[in-house]
Design an enzyme around this catalytic site. Sequence first.
Site: not given
Ligand code: BGC
Length: 382
Positions: A114, A139, A213, A215, A282, A319, A347
Site C-alpha cells: 500500500r 499493489h 503474490h 498463495y 496481514d 508480508q 511476499e
Molecule cells: C495485502 C492484503 C490484500 C492481499 C490481496 C496482500 O498483500 O497485504 O491486505 O488483501 O494482498 O490483495
Amino acid sequence: MNAFASGAGRAPAALLGCLLSLAIVAPPPALGDVKGLSKMGFGKTKDGEAVDLYTLRNGKITVKVATYGATVVAIEAPDRDGKVADVTLGFDSLDGYLGEHPYFGATVGRVANRIAKGKFTLDGEAYSLAINNPPNTLHGGVKGFNRVVWKAEPVDSPEGPAVKMTYTSKDGEEGYPGTLTTAVTFTVTADDALKIDYAATTDKATPLNLSNHAYFNLGGDTDSSILDHELTLAASKYTPVDDTLIPTGAIDPVEGTPLDFRKATAIGARIAELEGEPGGYDHNVVLDSKGGSLAFAARVYDPKTGRVVEMSTTEPGVQFYSGNFLDGSNVGKKGRVYKKHHGLCLEAQHFPDSIHHANFPDSVLRPGETYKQTTVYKFSAR
Ligand code: BGC
C-alpha cells in the site's frame, strides 16, 4: 534504494560494464535447447493479446508461469509419500486470471502493497495514484504489473530451466514517474526450488517494490485451510499498522505478540488474538537479515502431508498474509472454492508505504541504478 541497487557513477567502470555486456549479449536460446522448459498457448486477453504458459521442470518440482501478469500458475511438489500435488491457489485457465481475483500467483508492481491515500511527493513533485483499496493504493493500482502481458524468452541457465519475462512500464503509467524497464526471471533449480530474480532500471526517480503474490496451501489439492500449517519467520520485529493497513512508522518487537514466529508455530494457534476485520495475519515483518543479500526468511511445514516450503530473499521485509479476504467468491483449480485462510502468502518486499517513512529502507530507484531482488521458494517433504 536497497543495498542491491548499484550506482553507475564512475565512468571507466561504466564503460567496462558496457563493453562486457556487449560481449555477452547473445540471442536467447531456442526453447527446445533448454532442458526442462516447454511452452503452450494459454489463450488471449480481452484485447486479443496472446498469452503463453511456460512449464519448468527440474528435480522433483514442476512450475508453470503465464506471461499474463508474469503469474506463477502452479507449483507441483511431492508430499512425504511422493504424492505430487499443486500447492498454489489459482485457476485452470486464463479466463480465471482475467477476472477479479486477489493477485493469485501474480507479479505485483510497480509498488507492491500500500501507498497511503494514493499520494506521494518525490524530488519536489506531487504524484496521485488510483485509490483501488480505499483509502489507499494497493499493489500498483488498477492495471498493475499483474494485469499486463509480459514478453518472455527462454534462458539457458546453468541452474536449471529458466524463463525471463520483461515489461516496460511507461512514464506516468498508473500515475508513477519514469519509464521503468523490468525483468523477472523464473528458474527451477535442481534442488527443487523456484528462484525469482527481479531487475529494473528507470529514467526518472520512482518508488519501486516488486514482489510475487503466490498463495500456498501445502495440503495440495485438498479443500482445507492453512491454519494447521506451522510457520517460522526469521523476524524479531514488525511494522504495526493503522486500521487501513498503513504502517504507523513504528518498528516494534514481535516478542509477546501473535507475530512471534521465531519458533515454528501453527498459524491458527494465536490467530484469534489478532484484532480487526476480517481478522488474521496481514503484517509486514522486518527480517533479521535486513535484506541486501540472500538470507533465510521463512519456512512453512504442513504436518499432514509433510511438505515444506522454505523462503529466502534479498528483501528486508515479508508480508505474511493468511488469506483473510478469501471469501468463497473465487472458484479456482478443479472447481475448488477458496475460502478464508485457504491460502497463505509470503511476499518479499520493502516495507509498505516506505515512500512516506524516512526510517524505513529506501524504496526509490533512480536513473543510473539497477534494482535487484531475488527470492527463492525451496520445496521438500519430511
Ligand atoms: C495485502 C492484503 C490484500 C492481499 C490481496 C496482500 O498483500 O497485504 O491486505 O488483501 O494482498 O490483495
